[in-house]
Design a protein around this motif. Structure first.
Motif, PDB file in Angstrom:
ATOM      1  N   SER A  18       0.803  -1.228   0.000  1.00  0.00           N
ATOM      2  CA  SER A  18       0.000   0.000   0.000  1.00  0.00           C
ATOM      3  C   SER A  18       0.833   1.272   0.000  1.00  0.00           C
ATOM      4  N   ARG A  19       2.161   1.168  -0.054  1.00  0.00           N
ATOM      5  CA  ARG A  19       2.933   2.390   0.213  1.00  0.00           C
ATOM      6  C   ARG A  19       2.804   3.462  -0.870  1.00  0.00           C
ATOM      7  N   GLU A  20       2.513   3.069  -2.107  1.00  0.00           N
ATOM      8  CA  GLU A  20       2.402   4.092  -3.149  1.00  0.00           C
ATOM      9  C   GLU A  20       0.963   4.584  -3.333  1.00  0.00           C
ATOM     10  N   LYS A  21       0.042   4.062  -2.526  1.00  0.00           N
ATOM     11  CA  LYS A  21      -1.354   4.495  -2.656  1.00  0.00           C
ATOM     12  C   LYS A  21      -1.525   5.853  -1.976  1.00  0.00           C
ATOM     13  N   GLU A  22      -1.925   6.841  -2.787  1.00  0.00           N
ATOM     14  CA  GLU A  22      -2.040   8.183  -2.213  1.00  0.00           C
ATOM     15  C   GLU A  22      -3.260   8.301  -1.310  1.00  0.00           C
ATOM     16  N   LEU A  23      -3.166   9.214  -0.353  1.00  0.00           N
ATOM     17  CA  LEU A  23      -4.266   9.417   0.585  1.00  0.00           C
ATOM     18  C   LEU A  23      -5.501   9.899  -0.149  1.00  0.00           C
ATOM     19  N   ARG A  24      -6.628   9.294   0.147  1.00  0.00           N
ATOM     20  CA  ARG A  24      -7.870   9.837  -0.391  1.00  0.00           C
ATOM     21  C   ARG A  24      -8.897   9.914   0.735  1.00  0.00           C
ATOM     22  N   ILE A  25      -9.811  10.884   0.563  1.00  0.00           N
ATOM     23  CA  ILE A  25     -10.801  11.101   1.616  1.00  0.00           C
ATOM     24  C   ILE A  25     -11.953  10.130   1.431  1.00  0.00           C
ATOM     25  N   LEU A  26     -12.361   9.513   2.526  1.00  0.00           N
ATOM     26  CA  LEU A  26     -13.529   8.629   2.473  1.00  0.00           C
ATOM     27  C   LEU A  26     -14.676   9.305   3.218  1.00  0.00           C
ATOM     28  N   ASN A  27     -15.711   9.665   2.464  1.00  0.00           N
ATOM     29  CA  ASN A  27     -16.898  10.220   3.101  1.00  0.00           C
ATOM     30  C   ASN A  27     -17.920   9.111   3.269  1.00  0.00           C
ATOM     31  N   ALA A  28     -18.105   8.722   4.525  1.00  0.00           N
ATOM     32  CA  ALA A  28     -19.005   7.606   4.789  1.00  0.00           C
ATOM     33  C   ALA A  28     -20.444   8.021   4.534  1.00  0.00           C
ATOM     34  N   THR A  29     -21.290   7.052   4.223  1.00  0.00           N
ATOM     35  CA  THR A  29     -22.699   7.356   3.970  1.00  0.00           C
ATOM     36  C   THR A  29     -23.616   6.797   5.053  1.00  0.00           C
ATOM     37  N   GLY A  30     -23.175   5.760   5.692  1.00  0.00           N
ATOM     38  CA  GLY A  30     -24.023   5.128   6.702  1.00  0.00           C
ATOM     39  C   GLY A  30     -24.059   5.906   8.001  1.00  0.00           C
ATOM     40  N   GLU A  31     -24.689   5.311   9.019  1.00  0.00           N
ATOM     41  CA  GLU A  31     -24.746   5.986  10.307  1.00  0.00           C
ATOM     42  C   GLU A  31     -23.354   6.005  10.941  1.00  0.00           C
ATOM     43  N   MET A  32     -23.110   7.051  11.716  1.00  0.00           N
ATOM     44  CA  MET A  32     -21.804   7.204  12.342  1.00  0.00           C
ATOM     45  C   MET A  32     -21.954   6.949  13.840  1.00  0.00           C
ATOM     46  N   VAL A  33     -21.033   6.175  14.386  1.00  0.00           N
ATOM     47  CA  VAL A  33     -21.112   5.820  15.803  1.00  0.00           C
ATOM     48  C   VAL A  33     -19.862   6.334  16.518  1.00  0.00           C
ATOM     49  N   PHE A  34     -20.084   7.149  17.530  1.00  0.00           N
ATOM     50  CA  PHE A  34     -18.964   7.742  18.256  1.00  0.00           C
ATOM     51  C   PHE A  34     -18.887   7.130  19.652  1.00  0.00           C
ATOM     52  N   VAL A  35     -17.802   6.412  19.893  1.00  0.00           N
ATOM     53  CA  VAL A  35     -17.622   5.762  21.186  1.00  0.00           C
ATOM     54  C   VAL A  35     -17.171   6.817  22.200  1.00  0.00           C
ATOM     55  N   MET A  36     -17.746   6.754  23.404  1.00  0.00           N
ATOM     56  CA  MET A  36     -17.397   7.755  24.415  1.00  0.00           C
ATOM     57  C   MET A  36     -16.026   7.471  25.038  1.00  0.00           C
ATOM     58  N   ALA A  37     -15.619   6.207  25.032  1.00  0.00           N
ATOM     59  CA  ALA A  37     -14.333   5.860  25.639  1.00  0.00           C
ATOM     60  C   ALA A  37     -13.363   5.433  24.555  1.00  0.00           C
ATOM     61  N   GLN A  38     -12.835   6.399  23.798  1.00  0.00           N
ATOM     62  CA  GLN A  38     -11.859   6.018  22.771  1.00  0.00           C
ATOM     63  C   GLN A  38     -10.490   6.592  23.069  1.00  0.00           C
ATOM     64  N   HIS A  39     -10.301   7.066  24.290  1.00  0.00           N
ATOM     65  CA  HIS A  39      -9.003   7.589  24.693  1.00  0.00           C
ATOM     66  C   HIS A  39      -8.673   6.998  26.055  1.00  0.00           C
ATOM     67  N   ILE A  40      -7.445   7.199  26.497  1.00  0.00           N
ATOM     68  CA  ILE A  40      -7.088   6.782  27.854  1.00  0.00           C
ATOM     69  C   ILE A  40      -7.717   7.777  28.817  1.00  0.00           C
ATOM     70  N   GLY A  41      -8.212   7.291  29.920  1.00  0.00           N
ATOM     71  CA  GLY A  41      -8.839   8.179  30.895  1.00  0.00           C
ATOM     72  C   GLY A  41     -10.331   7.955  30.951  1.00  0.00           C
ATOM     73  N   ARG A  42     -11.029   8.910  31.557  1.00  0.00           N
ATOM     74  CA  ARG A  42     -12.459   8.686  31.737  1.00  0.00           C
ATOM     75  C   ARG A  42     -13.234   8.929  30.450  1.00  0.00           C
ATOM     76  N   PRO A  43     -14.300   8.159  30.230  1.00  0.00           N
ATOM     77  CA  PRO A  43     -15.107   8.361  29.028  1.00  0.00           C
ATOM     78  C   PRO A  43     -15.701   9.773  29.000  1.00  0.00           C
ATOM     79  N   ALA A  44     -15.902  10.290  27.785  1.00  0.00           N
ATOM     80  CA  ALA A  44     -16.489  11.620  27.647  1.00  0.00           C
ATOM     81  C   ALA A  44     -17.977  11.557  27.970  1.00  0.00           C
ATOM     82  N   LYS A  45     -18.539  12.739  28.292  1.00  0.00           N
ATOM     83  CA  LYS A  45     -19.969  12.808  28.624  1.00  0.00           C
ATOM     84  C   LYS A  45     -20.738  13.395  27.444  1.00  0.00           C
ATOM     85  N   PRO A  46     -21.774  12.725  26.976  1.00  0.00           N
ATOM     86  CA  PRO A  46     -22.535  13.261  25.842  1.00  0.00           C
ATOM     87  C   PRO A  46     -23.192  14.600  26.211  1.00  0.00           C
ATOM     88  N   ILE A  47     -23.160  15.576  25.272  1.00  0.00           N
ATOM     89  CA  ILE A  47     -23.836  16.844  25.526  1.00  0.00           C
ATOM     90  C   ILE A  47     -24.936  17.085  24.497  1.00  0.00           C
TER      91      ILE A  47
END
Lengths: 453, 270
Positions: A18-47
C-alpha cells in the motif's frame, strides 16, 4: 551516531502492498457511531440529546475530568440514539449514533485560517484540548495533558514519531509525503510551549520519500532536524525513540516528560496544526487498509465513527473467491482482532488488515514446550527476560514476576512472541498477568482507602 | 568380669542420657495447643493441601485458631468433620456445606457464538483479546480457567459451559477468584433454587443473544411468598437465607432459568 535501540525484531514489512497508494478522503454514507471511551482516561460525557441536529466539527461529548477528551462529530445529521454498542475492545460501551445526512455541512468558523503569530501557550493548549486531540499513535492519551508537563522548561526534545514501524501500515508515510509543511508547522507550534526543546522528526530508513519531504520542509528551521532510523520493530515505541534520541532508559513508572521528552505521532502534530491554524477539531485521521484479502489496498483519510465494513467496501470489498478469516484493527504486531466489521473506528484506529488466513491458528498447532533458546531475551526492547517471566506467570508466582523479573516493565510489543521458535503465547501471557497484578493493586488500594475513610 | 563392667558402664550411660533427655525435654518445651494436637490426630495426614493450607499441620493450627471451618478438610469428609467438631465444640452440621455454582446456562444450543476468537485457550486471556468470544457479555466463555485451577477436578466444561460436580466441590473458592466474568459464586448446597444467569441487560437484548437467559420479567418475584427473590439490574437474585425452596418461582419462570441442574442430570439428558 546511534540510530536504533537495543533488541527488536524485523518482521516482513509488507508495506509495498500500500505504500504508493495516495491518501484519499472517504466520506461515509451510513450511520456514524462515536464511542465515548476512545481515549485513555475517563469516558467523555454526551452533551447532545436524541433528535438534536449536529454539524461537522460540532462537539458532541465533553471531557469528563482532567485525563479525558472531547468527542467531535465528523458528519452532519441528527442524533439517532445514545446507546451501548459493540466496540473495538469487544465490550459494549456507550456511543452516540448519528444519522448521517451525507451533506457534511460544516459548523461555523471551522477551516478558517487564523493568524497565529501572537498566540500564547495557554491559547495553544486550550485549542488542543477543545479539538479533542489524543495521541494518534495508538494509545490515545489526551494530547493536552501530555503537552502540559509539570516542568515545561525541562523538556529537551519534542520527538515527532514518523517511524511507522508496524508492518503493513503506510498511512503516516503517505501523510508525511503529502503534508510535510503542515507537520513541521504542528511541531513548531508544539515547540512554542517548550523554550529549551529541540524538535526531532524520527523516520525509519525504509521511507526515503518521506525523509526527503520532511527534510525539505524542515530546512530553514533551526530547532528542527530529521533523523533517519534503522528499520526495526518497535522503533516507533515511545521508549525506543527516547532511547535513540535522548539516550536514556527509564522505568515505566516514569513518563517521557520526566526525562525531558515529549513524543507525538506525526498524525497528532498534523491534527495540532489543523486545530491551531485552521480551527478544525479532530474528526478525521489517516488509516491504511491492507492485507491479502482486500481487493484494493489504500491509504485513507477517514472520518471518526465510520464502520469498518464501510471502509472495507470503499476499498472494493474482498477479493473474489476469498473468505475473510481474520480482520485486525491496527498493525499485526499490536493490533486487536475484530470480532465483527460492524464496529465503529476510533480516533486512534490507524489500520484495517484483512487476511484470508489466521496465522494464530497455525501458530497454535505448531506450539511446543519452551526450548530455553533465549531469543526472546535478545529481542526484548525493554531488556527483560520473557522466558522466565512466562514461567513465573504460568506458576502464578506474581511476586517473582513483578519484583525479580520486572514484568510490569513489559510494553506488550509482541517482539518475543514474534521471534519465539516454539510459538509460545508470551505476549498474551504478559498482557494477562500485567492486568491481573494491576487489578490486584487497585483492589488493595481501594481496600486501603476504604479502611481509612 | 568383663560382662559385669560392660553392663555397669552401659547402665550409667543410659541413665545419664535418660536424665539429659528428660531435662532438655522439660527445659525447652514448646507449648502445643492441645486442641491443635487433637485436631491434627484426627485429620487424615496425607498433606494434600486441598484445604488451601500447607498440609495437615497448618490446617490443624488454622482450625484450632478458628480461622478454618471444622469441615474444611475435603478428604476426610463428614466423618472427620464430626470428629473435629467434637474437639472444637462446634457442631459440624451447623456449618453449612457450600458449593460453587456457575451462574450461566448458555450452552452452545441456546446461544450462538459469533466471536472468532483464536488464541490462548484461557478465559482470562480471552477477555483481554478484544474479541467477544460469546455473544453474551456476561456468560461463560467455556475455556475452563476454573477447570484448570480446581484442586478437586470438580469442574468440567459441558457443552460450552462450566458445570460443578457438587459431590466433589470443597468450596475452596479458587474458581470464584479465577473466573474473569465473576460467574461463579459459593452457595449453600441445600438450596436447590438458584438463578442460572448473570446477564444484566434488558430482556429483549438478552433474548437476542441467548435463549436461556434471565429477562428480568419479575414473575418470580410475584410468586414468592417469602420475599426471597428480587430483580435487580434486570437479573433475578435469590436470597438463600429466606428461600424456603417451595419451587413456585421455578415453575413460573418463562425462561426456565431458575433451576438447579447437577452434572449427573446434564449427562442423563445428553
Amino acid at each position: 551516531m546511534k540510530i536504533t535501540f537495543r533488541g527488536g525484531v524485523h518482521p516482513k514489512e509488507q508495506k509495498e502492498l500500500s505504500r504508493e497508494k495516495e491518501l484519499r478522503i472517504l466520506n461515509a454514507t451510513g450511520e456514524m457511531v462515536f464511542v465515548m471511551a476512545q481515549h485513555i482516561g475517563r469516558p467523555a460525557k454526551p452533551i447532545v440529546k436524541r433528535g438534536d441536529p449536529v454539524l461537522v466539527g460540532q462537539r458532541i461529548a465533553e471531557a469528563d475530568g482532567f485525563v479525558s477528551a472531547n468527542i467531535i462529530s465528523s458528519c452532519s445529521g441528527k442524533v439517532k440514539a445514545i446507546e451501548k454498542r459493540r466496540t473495538i475492545s469487544g465490550a459494549m460501551l456507550e456511543c452516540i449514533v448519528i444519522d448521517n445526512d451525507g451533506q457534511y455541512t460544516m459548523a461555523e468558523g471551522i477551516g478558517e485560517k487564523q493568524d497565529i503569530s501572537g498566540i500564547t501557550k495557554e491559547e495553544i493548549l486550550a485549542k488542543v484540548k477543545d479539538a479533542g486531540i489524543v495521541g494518534l499513535g495508538g494509545a490515545g492519551f489526551p494530547t493536552s495533558v501530555k503537552l502540559a508537563p509539570k516542568n515545561p522548561a525541562g523538556i529537551k526534545y519534542v520527538i515527532a514519531n514518523g517511524a511507522d514501524c508496524e508492518p503493513y501500515l503506510t498511512c503516516n508515510d503517505q501523510l508525511m509525503r503529502k503534508e510535510p509543511e503542515a507537520i513541521v508547522e504542528g511541531l513548531e507550534i508544539t515547540l512554542k510551549l517548550f523554550e529549551n526543546a529541540e524538535g526531532v522528526i524520527c523516520i525509519e530508513e525504509n521511507k526515503p520519500e518521506a525523509i526527503a519531504a520532511m527534510q525539505k520542509a524542515a530546512s530553514g528551521h533551526a530547532k528542527i532536524r530529521v533523523m533517519a532510523l534503522k528499520t526495526k520493530y518497535p522503533q516507533g515505541g515511545e521508549r525506543s525513540l527516547i532511547q535513540v534520541v535522548a539516550g536514556v532508559d527509564f522505568p515505566t513508572s516514569k513518563l517521557p516528560a520526566d526525562v525531558g521528552c515529549i513524543v507525538d505521532n506525526v498524525g497528532t502534530l498534523y491534527a495540532i496544526q489543523r486545530a491551531v491554524v485552521y480551527n478544525e477539531p479532530l474528526f478525521s485521521h489517516v488509516m491504511t487498509v491492507s492485507g491479502d484479502a482486500v481487493k484494493e489496498t489504500a491509504n485513507l483519510i477517514v472520518r471518526d465513527g465510520t464502520s469498518f465494513r464501510e471502509i472495507m467496501e470503499a476499498c472494493g470489498g474482498l477479493k473474489e473467491g476469498v473468505t475473510l478469516k481474520k480482520a485486525l484493527c491496527g498493525g499485526p504486531m499490536m493490533g486487536l482482532t475484530l470480532s465483527s466489521l460492524d464496529i465503529p473506528i476510533h480516533k486512534t484506529t490507524n489500520g484495517l488488515l484483512l487476511w484470508s488466513e489466521d496465522p494464530v491458528e497455525k501458530a497454535e498447532l505448531q506450539m511446543t514446550a519452551c526450548l530455553h533458546c533465549g531469543r526472546c531475551t535478545t529481542v526484548c526492547p525493554q531488556g527483560l527476560m520473557p522466558q522466565m517471566m512466562a514461567e513465573a506467570a504460568e506458576k502464578g508466582d506474581m511476586e517473582r514476576y513483578e519484583t525479580k523479573l520486572y514484568g510490569l516493565e513489559c510494553i506488550v510489543c509482541g517482539s518475543c512472541t514474534y521471534i519465539c521458535p516454539a510459538k509460545r503465547p508470551l505476549t498474551q501471557t504478559f498482557k494477562r498477568t500485567k492486568a491481573e497484578i494491576l487489578a490486584a493493586k487497585r483492589a488493595a488500594q481501594a481496600a486501603k482507602s476504604a479502611a481509612k475513610g | 568380669m568383663i560382662i559385669l563392667i560392660t553392663t555397669i558402664v552401659i547402665t550409667i550411660i543410659g541413665l545419664l542420657v535418660g536424665f539429659g533427655l528428660v531435662f532438655t525435654g522439660k527445659k525447652f518445651y514448646v507449648p502445643v495447643d492441645e486442641k491443635e494436637a487433637a485436631v491434627r490426630a484426627v485429620l487424615p495426614g496425607n498433606n494434600c493441601g486441598a484445604c488451601g493450607y500447607a498440609g495437615c499441620d497448618a490446617m490443624a493450627a488454622a482450625i484450632a485458631a478458628g480461622e478454618a471451618p471444622v469441615n474444611g478438610c475435603p478428604v476426610g469428609g463428614t466423618a472427620v468433620a464430626e470428629k473435629v467438631g467434637d474437639i472444637m465444640g462446634i457442631s459440624a452440621e451447623g456449618v453449612e456445606r457450600k458449593v460453587a455454582f456457575v451462574r450461566c446456562k448458555g450452552t452452545c444450543e441456546v446461544t450462538h457464538n459469533q466471536g472468532n476468537y483464536v488464541g490462548v485457550k484461557d478465559c482470562r486471556s480471552a477477555v483481554l483479546g478484544g474479541v467477544n468470544v460469546t455473544d453474551c457479555d456476561y456468560g461463560c466463555l467455556g475455556f475452563g480457567s476454573c477447570v484448570s485451577v480446581c484442586p478437586q477436578q470438580a469442574i468440567r466444561i459441558v457443552d460450552g459451559v462450566a458445570v460443578v460436580d457438587e459431590s466433589k466441590c470443597v468450596a475452596c473458592g479458587l474458581c470464584v477468584k479465577t473466573c474473569p466474568r465473576g460467574l461463579i459464586e459459593l452457595v449453600p448446597e441445600k438450596s436447590r433454587v438458584r438463578v442460572q444467569c448473570s446477564n444484566k441487560d434488558r430482556g429483549p437484548q438478552v433474548k437476542k443473544v441467548c435463549q436461556a437467559g434471565c429477562i428480568g420479567c419479575s414473575l418470580c418475584v410475584r410468586q414468592c411468598e417469602s420475599d426471597a427473590i428480587a430483580v435487580a439490574n434486570n437479573l433475578a437474585q435469590v436470597n438463600y437465607e429466606k428461600c424456603i425452596q417451595c419451587g413456585k418461582c421455578v415453575e413460573k419462570c418463562p425462561a426456565k432459568v431458575i433451576l438447579p441442574p447437577s452434572i449427573q442430570e446434564k449427562e442423563a439428558s445428553a
